[in-house]
Write a protein that holds these residues in place. Structure first.
Motif, mmCIF file in Angstrom:
data_model
loop_
_atom_site.group_PDB
_atom_site.id
_atom_site.type_symbol
_atom_site.label_atom_id
_atom_site.label_comp_id
_atom_site.label_asym_id
_atom_site.label_seq_id
_atom_site.Cartn_x
_atom_site.Cartn_y
_atom_site.Cartn_z
ATOM 1 N N PHE A 10 -91.685 -16.920 51.497
ATOM 2 C CA PHE A 10 -92.794 -17.540 52.228
ATOM 3 C C PHE A 10 -92.518 -17.450 53.726
ATOM 4 C CE2 PHE A 10 -96.170 -20.417 53.199
ATOM 5 C CZ PHE A 10 -95.720 -21.220 54.234
ATOM 6 N N SER A 12 -94.518 -18.608 57.533
ATOM 7 C CA SER A 12 -95.646 -19.145 58.280
ATOM 8 C C SER A 12 -95.597 -18.558 59.684
ATOM 9 C CB SER A 12 -95.563 -20.679 58.329
ATOM 10 O OG SER A 12 -96.690 -21.222 58.997
ATOM 11 N N LYS A 39 -105.204 -11.648 48.036
ATOM 12 C CA LYS A 39 -105.758 -12.905 48.554
ATOM 13 C C LYS A 39 -106.128 -13.794 47.373
ATOM 14 C CE LYS A 39 -107.276 -10.822 52.853
ATOM 15 N NZ LYS A 39 -108.387 -10.549 53.792
ATOM 16 N N ALA A 83 -103.701 -13.618 55.923
ATOM 17 C CA ALA A 83 -103.127 -14.646 55.057
ATOM 18 C C ALA A 83 -103.306 -14.217 53.607
ATOM 19 C CB ALA A 83 -103.811 -15.982 55.290
ATOM 20 N N THR A 85 -100.717 -13.020 49.741
ATOM 21 C CA THR A 85 -99.410 -12.751 49.158
ATOM 22 C C THR A 85 -99.242 -11.241 49.082
ATOM 23 O OG1 THR A 85 -99.466 -14.800 47.887
ATOM 24 C CG2 THR A 85 -97.914 -13.113 47.173
ATOM 25 N N ARG A 103 -95.495 -14.869 50.276
ATOM 26 C CA ARG A 103 -96.730 -15.521 50.726
ATOM 27 C C ARG A 103 -96.703 -15.681 52.228
ATOM 28 N NH1 ARG A 103 -99.303 -20.726 51.070
ATOM 29 N NH2 ARG A 103 -97.421 -21.886 50.467
ATOM 30 N N GLU A 105 -98.528 -17.259 55.455
ATOM 31 C CA GLU A 105 -99.467 -18.276 55.938
ATOM 32 C C GLU A 105 -99.687 -18.051 57.422
ATOM 33 O OE1 GLU A 105 -99.265 -22.877 55.246
ATOM 34 O OE2 GLU A 105 -98.202 -22.425 57.120
ATOM 35 N N ILE A 106 -100.930 -18.089 57.850
ATOM 36 C CA ILE A 106 -101.254 -17.945 59.270
ATOM 37 C C ILE A 106 -101.576 -19.336 59.822
ATOM 38 C CG2 ILE A 106 -102.616 -16.713 60.989
ATOM 39 C CD1 ILE A 106 -101.094 -14.879 59.046
ATOM 40 N N LYS A 107 -100.805 -19.770 60.793
ATOM 41 C CA LYS A 107 -100.971 -21.123 61.330
ATOM 42 C C LYS A 107 -102.277 -21.265 62.101
ATOM 43 C CE LYS A 107 -95.991 -21.688 61.871
ATOM 44 N NZ LYS A 107 -94.882 -21.720 62.849
#
Lengths: 107, 118
Positions: A10, A12, A39, A83, A85, A103, A105-107
């Motif tokens: 993961f 971010s 997605k 964003a 996987t 995975r 994640e886009i903040k």
């Protein structure tokens, strides 16, 4: 069976950052390594084939490199739509196998 | 643009046989290799097996004893049968296309969720 291990599991990140995902094979697979983006509630989509070959319609910010046992997927200048996987897949020998996924994640 | 569509029962009882069909449209089923792949939260993506239009197939060793795949070129369809299912076979099942068994999957179906439960 060839085991593919992705890292990290993961990550971010913020938009416009560059991210690198790695995939390590348990034995040499030449360049028979492919990358997919999945997605939520969608099927996987091919991003890169044979380690570094681009796919028509895939944004140029996606690139791949590597051979043998170590491979990387790089996403330059991340966008919110990235964003997802990401999975690697080896087609060098049967049974076909996939990495466990990373995975993003886009903040 | 080729399109793949999986279909079949969404619920199968333990010990029974799971049967799915993949319908291919917008392209011929011939000259390609067709795989079944499943996805679970716990095990991620798992290749089940592939089949060519000739009927030549290769199966995952872990599923081989319970698995039958077939192709109907007249209907442009593939079929999957997995016998003696358990809860561990609960997954989203995809069909996907490759040029040969040693290529990338360039087209995928949307997937169908199969739950094994009594």
């Amino acid at each position: 069976e060839i085991v593919l291990t992705q890292s990290p599991d993961f990550q971010s990140v913020t938009p416009k950052e560059t991210v690198t995902i790695t995939c390590r094979a348990s034995e040499s697979i030449g360049s028979s390594l492919h990358w997919y983006q999945q997605k939520p509630d969608q099927s996987p989509k091919l991003l890169i084939k044979y380690a570094s070959q681009t796919i028509s319609g895939v944004p140029s910010r996606f690139s791949g490199s590597g051979s043998g046992t170590d491979f990387t997927l790089t996403v330059n200048s991340l966008e919110a739509e990235d964003a997802a996987t990401y999975y690697c897949h080896q087609s060098s020998s049967l049974p076909i196998t996939f990495g466990q996924g990373t995975r993003l994640e886009i903040k | 643009q080729v399109q793949l569509q999986e279909s079949g029962p969404g619920l199968v009882k333990p010990s029974e046989t799971l049967s799915l069909t993949c319908s291919v449209s917008g392209g011929s089923i011939t000259t390609y290799c067709w795989s079944w792949i499943r996805q679970t939260p716990g095990k991620g993506l798992e290749w089940i097996g592939y089949i060519y239009d000739s009927g030549y197939s290769s199966y995952s060793p872990s599923l081989k004893s319970r698995l039958t795949m077939s192709v109907d070129t007249s209907k442009n369809q593939l079929s999957l049968r997995l016998s003696s299912v358990t809860a561990a076979d609960t997954a989203v099942y995809y069909c996907a296309r490759t040029r040969t068994g040693r290529n990338s999957f360039d087209s995928w179906g949307q997937g169908t969720l199969v739950t094994v439960s009594s």
